[in-house]
Write a protein that holds these residues in place. Structure first.
Motif, PDB file in Angstrom:
ATOM      1  N   TYR A   5      -4.952  -4.764   0.395  1.00  0.00           N
ATOM      2  CA  TYR A   5      -4.927  -3.561   0.501  1.00  0.00           C
ATOM      3  C   TYR A   5      -4.936  -2.471  -0.613  1.00  0.00           C
ATOM      4  O   TYR A   5      -6.158  -1.612  -0.744  1.00  0.00           O
ATOM      5  N   GLY A   6      -4.160  -2.637  -1.682  1.00  0.00           N
ATOM      6  CA  GLY A   6      -4.107  -1.928  -2.905  1.00  0.00           C
ATOM      7  C   GLY A   6      -5.621  -2.146  -3.616  1.00  0.00           C
ATOM      8  O   GLY A   6      -6.318  -1.198  -4.194  1.00  0.00           O
ATOM      9  N   ILE A  29      -8.200   0.092  -2.044  1.00  0.00           N
ATOM     10  CA  ILE A  29      -8.244   1.404  -1.805  1.00  0.00           C
ATOM     11  C   ILE A  29      -8.429   2.118  -3.241  1.00  0.00           C
ATOM     12  O   ILE A  29      -8.908   3.261  -3.511  1.00  0.00           O
ATOM     13  N   HIS A  30      -8.096   1.190  -4.181  1.00  0.00           N
ATOM     14  CA  HIS A  30      -8.458   1.711  -5.720  1.00  0.00           C
ATOM     15  C   HIS A  30      -9.562   1.193  -6.292  1.00  0.00           C
ATOM     16  O   HIS A  30     -10.004   1.465  -7.394  1.00  0.00           O
ATOM     17  N   ARG A  47       1.972  -7.757  -3.391  1.00  0.00           N
ATOM     18  CA  ARG A  47       1.205  -6.345  -3.008  1.00  0.00           C
ATOM     19  C   ARG A  47       0.910  -5.515  -4.162  1.00  0.00           C
ATOM     20  O   ARG A  47      -0.008  -4.837  -4.634  1.00  0.00           O
ATOM     21  N   ALA A  48       2.340  -5.339  -4.736  1.00  0.00           N
ATOM     22  CA  ALA A  48       2.591  -4.346  -5.916  1.00  0.00           C
ATOM     23  C   ALA A  48       1.627  -4.638  -6.999  1.00  0.00           C
ATOM     24  O   ALA A  48       1.137  -3.912  -7.817  1.00  0.00           O
ATOM     25  N   VAL A  83      -2.618  -4.626  -7.977  1.00  0.00           N
ATOM     26  CA  VAL A  83      -3.322  -3.277  -8.414  1.00  0.00           C
ATOM     27  C   VAL A  83      -3.171  -3.310 -10.008  1.00  0.00           C
ATOM     28  O   VAL A  83      -3.576  -2.171 -10.444  1.00  0.00           O
TER      29      VAL A  83
END
Lengths: 429, 276
Positions: free
Chosen positions: B131-132, B135-136, B185-186, B189
């Motif tokens: 996800y990260g 979106i980035h 997840r963190a 990105v």
């Protein structure tokens, strides 16, 4: 602290006292339970009564008496080059004369013709138009019996009442019994109830126009209220600052949900019809009015669904660097969707059953064809029931109840869908 | 004997006792005189602290002492709380993160966060990690994205446990695995800083040990700030410790120094278990 000791009799007293108190407590619990059971039984009993009375008065409308008649299509009445201009009235008369050669006087011929529905000639015309090769031969058709004979066949009209107090004469009964004896009378399932539009004649009247009208109305209602409701709820729930204005808006939305539906009908009449000049009796206007009525409910339900999404999901999204828009569109809205959909279906079911606002914008008109689009004149299921309930013919009594049963059927299907969706899409996190 | 927590507010000092590292590291995050208000209530009183790069800094203190509040200032998660107001200056690599032309989305991409309760998205394991980067716009192609997901899961020591079920829901994992998924997840990105808000408080001891081990590995590449209720945990994983009390940063210094030789009396009281 003081030490307390009980003497023997004290302990016994205490024991008795406790037993009595326990008995009272248990009795109170039981009483409360019985009140609840009583209330639920009462409610279920009333519901059962409602259904029973509807089914008892409506079940006869699900069959329709038909009479099988052979129509000789002679080339003198129907010219092969102008089939639709043939004299089918004479075709029908000839067919009946073949069956009852001894009926000759004009008055008798007319009263004999009343056994069949008034539109018999059009059924014959349609059959010939569908298959022109029958000209010169004869065609056998199942023609709906007219309403009094349908009722007679179903036993609603009592043969024992004096002749001058019933709608069918003894002679007509005699002819009808002859047809029965010839095995020409049948009572199949009344598909016309679902496939035919409304008619002046109960034996021909059906709900298809109302069903299509209701579907179009609901479509308009959904297309308007679903996106507007969601957008408004998202703004109020996710973006709006908490201040006096948003409080005021919230209070007003809650109040609007409680406004009597006829008020929305008056609004539709004044604004959509008179001011904006939109067509009367149209599903477009009906849908707009119902959308106004459902919007508050929609907003309230959507807000509740959005609120039910755990804050940890929002935090997770924001913590990942998702913008507010992304958090709402990627996480919050998909998670709230089952709740929103359930609420939407229940709102739509509510709109489907709504009558009052539709009466004011003319959706209770007498319309004998299915609407072709959202601007055509149409009726809806509840208004159709309303029209039928107002009609004097005997056959409409059963048809009104049948119409209500069909409407209830749609409502049950929609609510069942909502329950199924909720269970299906329910998430745990 | 009255503990400091029971002493009247006026008698408490607002100064911070500082003990520098023997070999100072470069500063990554710096707070200068940070005050935080929730409505009329002040939650933090003039917190000034330097947080070193590529090390674990632990915030300890009793409940309501402001350690989580300060942590949430560092990636501006307090922005989402109605009525929260932050005064003072917080810099990341010498750039003010409350600067008006700083993009908060970009900031949060650089400062990742792991929450108290594991909160994977109700999507597949793969989608959670992807996800990260998505979106980035960090992955140029599908293979790129897969590579990022796999390497993030590997760095979070989760890959071997989930490699056969990447497309099953992340919420189906055990609590400890979910928390490591949140860490994966963190880090997907590639942040510079990872904030952890009591990451082990909802986990059992074995899962806690795994997460702690992971934190220790991650500090070679990331600046980690962890809020914890467990002093043992702070002692195990952190290099520097900051003790907060009633919204004041009371003492900060090298972890072993704080735990063996605290200077402030309140720190002593807390560490020896007199209050908290």
């Amino acid at each position: 602290m003081t030490e307390t000791t009980y003497s023997g009799s004290d302990a016994a007293d205490r024991g008795n006292d406790m037993a009595a108190r326990r008995k009272r407590r248990d009795a109170a619990n039981r009483r409360l339970q019985y009140y609840g059971i009583g209330a639920i039984s009462f409610a279920i009993g009333l519901l059962a009564l409602l259904f029973a009375s509807l089914i008892v008065s409506g079940y006869t409308a699900f069959t329709q008496t038909h009479v099988r008649i052979d129509f000789p299509i002679s080339a003198t009445h129907v010219k092969p080059d102008a089939i639709d201009q043939g004299n089918y009235r004479l075709v029908v008369r000839d067919a009946l004369a073949d069956l009852f050669p001894d009926v000759t006087s004009p008055a008798d011929v007319r009263s004999l013709g009343q056994i069949l529905t008034n539109n018999t000639q059009f059924f014959v015309r349609d059959a010939v138009l569908a298959d022109p090769s029958v000209i010169g031969r004869s065609v056998t058709l199942e023609i709906p019996a007219s309403d009094p004979f349908d009722q007679l066949n179903k036993g609603v009209i009592d043969r024992n009442v004096p002749e001058n107090q019933r709608r069918v004469t003894d002679r007509q009964i005699g002819w009808f019994d002859q047809l029965v004896a010839q095995d020409r009378v049948t009572a199949p399932f009344n598909w016309a109830l679902f496939t035919a539009p409304n008619s002046r004649f109960p034996e021909l009247a059906g709900l298809s126009g109302a069903i299509v009208g209701s579907a179009l109305t609901l479509l308009v209602c959904f297309v308007l209220s679903f996106p507007i409701g969601i957008a408004a709820a998202i703004y109020l729930e996710e973006f709006a600052p908490k201040n006096r204005w948003t409080d005021l808006i919230e209070v007003n939305i809650n109040n609007l949900a409680a406004v009597p539906s006829i008020v929305f009908g008056l609004l539709g009449l004044a604004v959509f019809l008179n001011l904006m000049g939109l067509p009367r009796s149209a599903p477009l206007v009906g849908g707009m009015v119902l959308a106004l009525m459902t919007l508050p409910t929609m907003i309230i339900v959507t807000r509740a669904a959005l609120k039910a999404v755990p804050p940890s999901i929002r935090e997770a999204g924001l913590g990942m660097g998702a913008s507010k828009h992304q958090v709402i569109m990627h996480h919050v809205l998909p998670l709230a969707m089952p709740g929103i959909l359930t609420g939407t279906i229940i709102g739509m079911a509510h709109a489907l059953g709504e009558t009052a606002p539709l009466l004011l914008i003319g959706m209770n008109a007498f319309i004998t064809s299915e609407p072709g689009g959202i601007t055509d004149a149409a009726t809806a299921l509840p208004t159709q029931v309303f029209i039928w309930a107002d009609s004097p013919e005997r056959g409409f009594v059963a048809r009104t109840a049948a119409g209500i049963l069909v409407l209830l059927g749609f409502l049950i299907i929609m609510n069942g869908l909502a329950v199924w969706l909720r269970q299906r899409l329910e998430r745990t996190w | 004997m009255a503990t400091v927590a029971e002493m009247p507010r006026e008698t408490q000092t607002f100064t911070t006792v500082r003990t520098p590292d023997a070999a100072p590291r470069p500063v990554k995050v710096r707070g200068e005189n940070v005050n935080v208000f929730y409505g009329a209530k002040q939650a933090l009183f003039g917190v000034t602290i330097d947080i070193p790069e590529k090390a674990v800094t632990a915030f300890i203190g009793p409940s309501g002492c402001g350690k989580s509040t300060f942590l949430r200032c560092l990636n501006r998660m307090n922005d989402t709380i109605v009525g929260a107001r932050v005064e003072g200056k917080i810099t990341l690599d010498n750039r003010d993160i409350y600067d008006t032309d700083l993009d908060v989305v970009e900031l949060r991409a650089r400062v990742g966060m792991v929450f108290q309760k594991p909160n994977p998205f109700p999507k597949s394991i793969f989608e959670n990690v992807a996800y990260g980067p998505r979106i980035h716009g960090l992955a140029r192609s599908k293979t790129d994205l897969e590579e990022i997901v796999v390497s993030s899961l590997q760095r979070a020591s989760l890959y071997n446990e989930v490699k056969d079920r990447l497309h099953e829901p992340g919420t189906g994992l055990s609590g400890g695995q979910q928390q490591r998924l949140c860490i994966a997840r963190a880090i997907a990105v590639s942040p510079d800083v990872i904030l952890m808000d009591e990451p082990c408080s909802a986990l059992d001891p074995i899962a806690t040990a795994k997460v702690e081990e992971l934190i220790d590995e991650l500090r070679t590449n990331y600046t980690i700030i962890i809020v914890t209720h467990s002093m043992q945990q702070a002692a195990r994983v952190s290099q520097r410790t900051a003790f907060f009390h009633l919204g004041v940063l009371v003492e900060e210094g090298p972890t072993d120094h704080i735990f063996t030789n605290p200077i402030e009396k309140r720190t002593q009281d807390y560490i020896t278990g007199r209050f908290g």
